[in-house]
Scaffold this motif. Structure first.
Motif, PDB file in Angstrom:
ATOM      1  N   GLU A 401       1.011  -1.246  -0.032  1.00 42.75           N
ATOM      2  CA  GLU A 401      -0.202   0.001  -0.010  1.00 42.75           C
ATOM      3  C   GLU A 401       0.736   1.320  -0.129  1.00 42.75           C
ATOM      4  OE1 GLU A 401      -2.879   0.271   3.239  1.00 42.75           O
ATOM      5  OE2 GLU A 401      -3.409   2.548   2.647  1.00 42.75           O
ATOM      6  N   MET A 402       0.673   2.313  -0.822  1.00 41.79           N
ATOM      7  CA  MET A 402       1.278   3.377  -0.897  1.00 41.79           C
ATOM      8  C   MET A 402       0.441   4.538  -0.476  1.00 41.79           C
ATOM      9  SD  MET A 402       4.052   2.473  -2.607  1.00 41.79           S
ATOM     10  CE  MET A 402       4.391   4.180  -2.648  1.00 41.79           C
ATOM     11  N   MET A 403       0.700   5.840  -0.315  1.00 45.40           N
ATOM     12  CA  MET A 403       0.036   6.708   0.133  1.00 45.40           C
ATOM     13  C   MET A 403      -1.185   6.931  -0.853  1.00 45.40           C
ATOM     14  SD  MET A 403       1.747   8.505   2.509  1.00 45.40           S
ATOM     15  CE  MET A 403       0.450   9.653   2.364  1.00 45.40           C
ATOM     16  N   GLY A 404      -2.291   7.166  -0.019  1.00 43.69           N
ATOM     17  CA  GLY A 404      -3.523   7.408  -0.901  1.00 43.69           C
ATOM     18  C   GLY A 404      -4.062   6.203  -1.221  1.00 43.69           C
ATOM     19  N   GLU A 408       1.384  -0.593  -4.958  1.00 45.73           N
ATOM     20  CA  GLU A 408       2.569  -0.557  -5.854  1.00 45.73           C
ATOM     21  C   GLU A 408       2.959  -2.143  -5.910  1.00 45.73           C
ATOM     22  OE1 GLU A 408       4.233   2.099  -7.027  1.00 45.73           O
ATOM     23  OE2 GLU A 408       6.017   0.880  -7.756  1.00 45.73           O
ATOM     24  N   GLN A 423      12.236  -3.249  -3.132  1.00 45.91           N
ATOM     25  CA  GLN A 423      12.140  -1.805  -3.771  1.00 45.91           C
ATOM     26  C   GLN A 423      12.246  -0.851  -2.662  1.00 45.91           C
ATOM     27  OE1 GLN A 423       9.501  -1.906  -6.578  1.00 45.91           O
ATOM     28  NE2 GLN A 423       8.707   0.203  -6.700  1.00 45.91           N
ATOM     29  N   ASP A 424      12.963   0.130  -3.118  1.00 44.64           N
ATOM     30  CA  ASP A 424      13.200   1.208  -1.993  1.00 44.64           C
ATOM     31  C   ASP A 424      12.234   2.163  -2.124  1.00 44.64           C
ATOM     32  OD1 ASP A 424      15.682   0.379  -1.738  1.00 44.64           O
ATOM     33  OD2 ASP A 424      16.767   1.336  -3.085  1.00 44.64           O
ATOM     34  N   PHE A 425      11.762   2.642  -0.694  1.00 40.99           N
ATOM     35  CA  PHE A 425      10.725   3.707  -0.476  1.00 40.99           C
ATOM     36  C   PHE A 425      11.386   4.675   0.558  1.00 40.99           C
ATOM     37  CE2 PHE A 425       8.591  -0.141  -1.322  1.00 40.99           C
ATOM     38  CZ  PHE A 425       7.680   0.223  -2.059  1.00 40.99           C
ATOM     39  N   THR A 426      10.719   5.703   0.947  1.00 40.74           N
ATOM     40  CA  THR A 426      11.342   6.742   1.557  1.00 40.74           C
ATOM     41  C   THR A 426      10.084   7.527   2.519  1.00 40.74           C
ATOM     42  OG1 THR A 426      12.791   8.654   1.675  1.00 40.74           O
ATOM     43  CG2 THR A 426      10.784   8.711  -0.024  1.00 40.74           C
ATOM     44  N   THR A 427      10.434   8.217   3.585  1.00 38.92           N
ATOM     45  CA  THR A 427       9.758   8.790   4.347  1.00 38.92           C
ATOM     46  C   THR A 427       8.855   9.873   3.728  1.00 38.92           C
ATOM     47  OG1 THR A 427      11.593   9.923   5.308  1.00 38.92           O
ATOM     48  CG2 THR A 427      10.734   8.042   6.488  1.00 38.92           C
ATOM     49  N   PHE A 428       7.564  10.119   4.237  1.00 43.28           N
ATOM     50  CA  PHE A 428       6.720  11.187   3.869  1.00 43.28           C
ATOM     51  C   PHE A 428       6.700  12.415   4.494  1.00 43.28           C
ATOM     52  CE2 PHE A 428       2.164  12.733   3.515  1.00 43.28           C
ATOM     53  CZ  PHE A 428       2.196  13.110   2.327  1.00 43.28           C
ATOM     54  N   LEU A 435       7.493   3.508   9.762  1.00 47.46           N
ATOM     55  CA  LEU A 435       6.767   3.318   8.483  1.00 47.46           C
ATOM     56  C   LEU A 435       5.847   2.022   8.464  1.00 47.46           C
ATOM     57  CD1 LEU A 435       7.421   4.376   5.476  1.00 47.46           C
ATOM     58  CD2 LEU A 435       8.341   1.897   5.169  1.00 47.46           C
ATOM     59  N   ALA A 436       4.637   2.194   8.033  1.00 47.57           N
ATOM     60  CA  ALA A 436       3.831   0.969   8.388  1.00 47.57           C
ATOM     61  C   ALA A 436       3.700   0.398   6.787  1.00 47.57           C
ATOM     62  CB  ALA A 436       2.211   1.618   8.548  1.00 47.57           C
ATOM     63  N   HIS A 438       2.300  -2.273   4.614  1.00 45.00           N
ATOM     64  CA  HIS A 438       0.776  -2.947   4.573  1.00 45.00           C
ATOM     65  C   HIS A 438       0.967  -4.035   2.998  1.00 45.00           C
ATOM     66  CE1 HIS A 438      -3.762  -2.989   3.630  1.00 45.00           C
ATOM     67  NE2 HIS A 438      -3.361  -4.194   4.127  1.00 45.00           N
ATOM     68  N   THR A 474      11.805  -5.829   1.143  1.00 47.09           N
ATOM     69  CA  THR A 474      12.022  -7.107   0.340  1.00 47.09           C
ATOM     70  C   THR A 474      11.047  -8.251   0.387  1.00 47.09           C
ATOM     71  OG1 THR A 474      14.545  -6.969   0.617  1.00 47.09           O
ATOM     72  CG2 THR A 474      13.978  -8.902  -0.507  1.00 47.09           C
TER      73      THR A 474
END
Lengths: 624, 209
Positions: A401-404, A408, A423-428, A435-436, A438, A474
């Motif tokens: 789950e992504m923002m909104g 993804e 996959q790399d993610f970052t903070t909002f 970081l949750a 889901h 991962t």
């Protein structure tokens, strides 16, 4: 087949060296257990010589009965006699179709539905474990020793929650699972090894409650699944249900008791089976009210009332072929699996589509168990000279789950397992320390349309500005098709991981139409996606401006500040409404309102930088 | 609310993370060497398929079902790595992207969208044509758009193959060839996306019939 040499009977390892392993077909309607004896796969019968074990468990205050014994109570004690429990595996109460017409006392619970019986509250996992326990006892009696392990088959279209539930049931029954094997793949092993086939095959598997289609390539002892599809809530039971509804209508019956419903469902099933060899089936029953049902079901009527069900399976067949990138004439043979494929209209539809006679030379009720037994024998290390390898796939895409509330996709459907993807993610937000994560499964773009598999949190991320953290998530899917997920912040090494355990999710209809839906609704999804993106952008802008007001508010006059805050309030209101255009316009307004403010802030920062103060100090000041 | 905005790490990053953490000479090989193939965009797909199967026959977890835990974990990692390498080399787009990276080219296209305006405008128009044909249910038009795109795409991959060979073999022209390859690859990404859109639209129309 090059690697294949079926051992002569008696040529395999001496009995005392053999490691006892079985294949188990845990079916919706019936279950079987099989093993390899003297190089040949055989189904193990009960003491009365019956190969099937009806997947039925009856609970009483002093214990439980399984199989045929339990089945005899189906009509007289429907509430405590649980059948087709496979349909409830890994499912929540709201997922279960026709639940109002089922006789059970369901209890809603987080994760999986529960059933209140005379022996207490039971989960589908426990009921399945009781079926597995009976099969294990049968196998150990027949083989004269303890099992090393078992290969248990699952529908190829089972999602992670359903697979995990099946593995849990085996654990409860004290069975060491050598591998969860997809049913159509098991059938292909049984068929392919016995026929020494090479080339592309389709396996059409219509069971009591599930439908699978798999496209496989057999080449030099390697079974490579190219694509798979299906419906984990469509099977022979649904054909019975259609006949049942036809009976109610044709005989003009009033609402029935659970006992009468069960009686008529049994008559419906008998009628369906009778039509396999006859043109007309008599349907007669005496209800508890004294009413008598006396109808004749013809093949024509049966074909007509089940036309949409057959069409649904053929749609999945076309899709699987497309996913495999193949045309119908590239398919060398079509293997029919599952008792429900005996229905003439199914045979005809499949034959017409592939323009060839479907292959029926192995008993469609037994072929899955026989293939599983061969695989179990191989995995247990009983080498018999023949050797083969399975390369299977995951049926549904896995994502985050992504923002909104958008999905993804990380691992696409039909990826060969085992597979890992990172996959790399970052903070909002600035200073975000958790970081949750889901995890969802399905083909749709919106989280609420996919099945929720698990939620976990990565905590202890060092505070950084928004976008500075590098969090690598991962996904690892093992050879059983089971997922584990880990997350790691790259600079600090903070880690969190989870073996995915079922949470809860979709309705039955949704999982059934998930793939189909992702196409039909793609326009709708695109619209909702755009709206969600705009909402996320709006939130991001609001937070940025508020953070700037907090740190540099003194750069604005009171009047200017009121105007900015009014624009923020307007955007907050617009973001709640479902109008993307309104959001964009209001965002532009806020942007215009803060232009001068932004320029002044830049000036202030430059002055600070010129004064030779470090970035760290600036950050410290911002927080104070 | 869940994960923040994505900064996608493509196939290359995913591959490296999947293979990190356990040493082996073979593991350190690039994907072409793993399958005993020359480092070239033009691959012998029969050889690739055959060697993929041969490697999995040796390394798949099913071969180690009764082995010790450590060995089973290793088999899982190996099989995962082989699958990843095979998927990367099997599809021309990911293969080209991977090869570009091996040759020292820039392959992070997430932010880089330096394509000429006329190309982008043409792409947008094509995409609208596809969307219109899809919503009006004109499958013949979609079929013909698809045929055009298949021809176009094939020619562009041919072109890319030449440029990548040049980059690999002609030291003096490497830098300019890599830049041209990256440019060609960017265009192909658009074409592949368009192809996927057409296929989805055709599939959706098929489901309705």
């Amino acid at each position: 087949m090059v690697l294949l040499q079926i051992a002569e009977p008696g040529q395999s390892d001496a009995p005392h060296e053999r490691r006892l392993a079985v294949g188990i077909d845990l079916g919706t309607t019936n279950s079987l257990v099989a093993t390899v004896r003297s190089g040949l796969a055989v189904v193990l019968n009960d003491e009365l010589g019956r190969s099937l074990l009806p997947s039925v468990v009856r609970y009483t205050s002093d214990g439980c009965a399984t199989g045929y014994e339990a089945q005899t109570y189906q009509a007289s004690d429907p509430r405590n006699t649980i059948c087709s429990v496979k349909r409830f595996m890994g499912r929540g109460l709201h997922d279960i179709a026709h639940r109002e017409s089922l006789p059970y006392k369901f209890e809603d619970a987080p994760g999986m539905v529960r059933i209140n019986t005379a022996a207490g509250i039971k989960t589908p996992v426990e009921v399945s474990a009781d079926v597995l326990h009976a099969l294990r006892a049968r196998a150990e009696a027949a083989l004269g020793g303890e099992l090393v392990g078992a290969v248990i088959t699952v529908p190829a279209y089972f999602d992670d929650a359903q697979r995990q539930a099946t593995k849990d049931a085996a654990k409860l029954a004290g069975i060491n699972v050598l591998r969860l094997l997809n049913e159509p793949t098991a059938a292909a092993i049984a068929y392919g090894l016995d026929n020494g086939s090479e080339g592309v095959f389709a396996v059409y598997d219509l069971g009591g409650g599930t439908f699978d289609i798999s496209i496989l390539k057999l080449s030099r002892g390697v079974f490579e699944v190219l694509s798979t599809g299906g419906d984990s809530a469509l099977g022979g039971d649904d054909f019975d249900q259609r006949i049942f509804c036809w009976i109610l209508e044709a005989a003009k019956l009033k609402p029935l008791s659970h006992e009468d419903s069960r009686l008529l469902l049994n008559r419906a099933r008998e009628g369906k089976e009778y039509l396999t060899f006859h043109g007309v089936a008599p349907i007669t029953a005496r209800l508890s009210s004294g009413e008598v049902v006396d109808l004749k079901l013809t093949t024509e009527i049966f074909t007509e009332i089940t036309r949409t069900l057959v069409a649904k399976t053929m749609q999945a067949v076309r899709k699987a072929l497309r996913d495999a990138g193949l045309a119908t004439d590239e398919v060398k043979g079509v293997i029919m699996v599952g008792g429900a494929t005996r229905m003439p209209q199914i045979q005809r539809a499949v034959g017409e589509f592939f323009k060839q006679e479907p292959l029926n030379n192995l008993d469609p009720d037994k072929v899955v168990a026989l293939g599983a037994a061969k695989q179990a024998n191989l995995l247990a290390g009983n080498r018999t000279g023949d050797d083969w390898l399975l390369l299977d796939v995951i049926p549904l895409s896995l994502g985050l789950e992504m923002m909104g509330g958008l999905v993804e996709k990380i691992v696409p459907r039909n990826s060969t397992i085992p597979i890992a993807r990172a996959q790399d993610f970052t903070t909002f937000r600035d200073g975000q320390t958790a970081l949750a994560v889901h995890v969802v499964q399905g083909e749709r773009e919106i989280v609420s349309d996919c099945r929720s598999l698990a939620c976990f949190e990565l905590r202890g991320i060092p505070p950084m500005v928004a976008g500075a953290a590098r969090i690598r998530v991962t996904f690892q899917v093992d050879a059983d098709g089971l997922l584990s997920v880990s997350a790691r912040e790259q600079s600090s090494g903070v880690e969190a991981s989870v073996v995915v355990k079922p949470s809860y999710g979709l309705s039955d209809d949704e999982i059934a139409s998930m793939l189909k839906g992702s196409l039909e609704h793609s326009r709708d999804d695109a619209f909702r996606r755009a709206l969600k993106e705009a909402q996320v952008e709006a939130q991001r802008l609001i937070e940025a401006v508020q953070s700037a007001l907090k740190s540099d508010g003194e750069l604005l006059s009171t009047e200017e500040r009121v105007r900015v805050e009014t624009a923020i309030a307007a955007l907050q209101a617009a973001a709640l409404a479902e109008n993307r255009r309104q959001i964009t316009v209001t965002m532009d307004a806020l942007d215009a309102e803060t232009k001068a403010f932004a320029a002044r802030r830049m000036d202030k920062n430059i002055r600070r930088a010129l004064a030779g103060r470090s970035i760290d100090e600036l950050a410290g000041e911002d927080q104070s | 609310m869940a994960a923040g905005s994505a900064s996608q790490s493509g196939a290359a990053a995913a591959g490296s993370s999947a293979s990190a953490g356990f040493g082996s000479e073979r593991f350190a090989l690039d994907h072409f060497a793993l399958f005993d193939l020359p480092q070239d965009f033009r691959v012998d797909s029969n050889a690739l398929d055959a060697r993929y199967r041969a490697l999995q026959v040796e390394m798949h977890p099913d071969r180690f079902a009764t082995a010790a835990d450590a060995e089973r974990r290793r088999a899982l990692q190996w099989a995962t790595h082989i699958n990843e390498a095979y998927q990367t080399l099997k599809k021309p787009l990911s293969r080209a992207r991977y090869l570009l990276g091996l040759l020292g080219g820039e392959c992070d296209f997430a932010r880089d969208t330096s394509l000429p305006m006329d190309f982008l405008v043409a792409q947008m128009e094509l995409r609208e044509t596809v969307a219109d044909a899809a919503s009006a249910g004109r499958s013949e038009e979609l079929d013909s758009l698809r045929d055009d795109l298949v021809r176009q795409r094939r020619a562009h991959y041919e072109e890319l193959a030449g440029i990548l060979a040049l980059a690999a073999n002609e030291q003096a022209q490497r830098t300019s060839a890599l830049a041209r390859a990256a440019d060609a690859l960017r265009r192909l990404m658009f074409e592949e996306k368009l192809m996927a859109d057409i296929d989805d639209a055709l599939a959706a129309l098929d489901e309705l019939n």
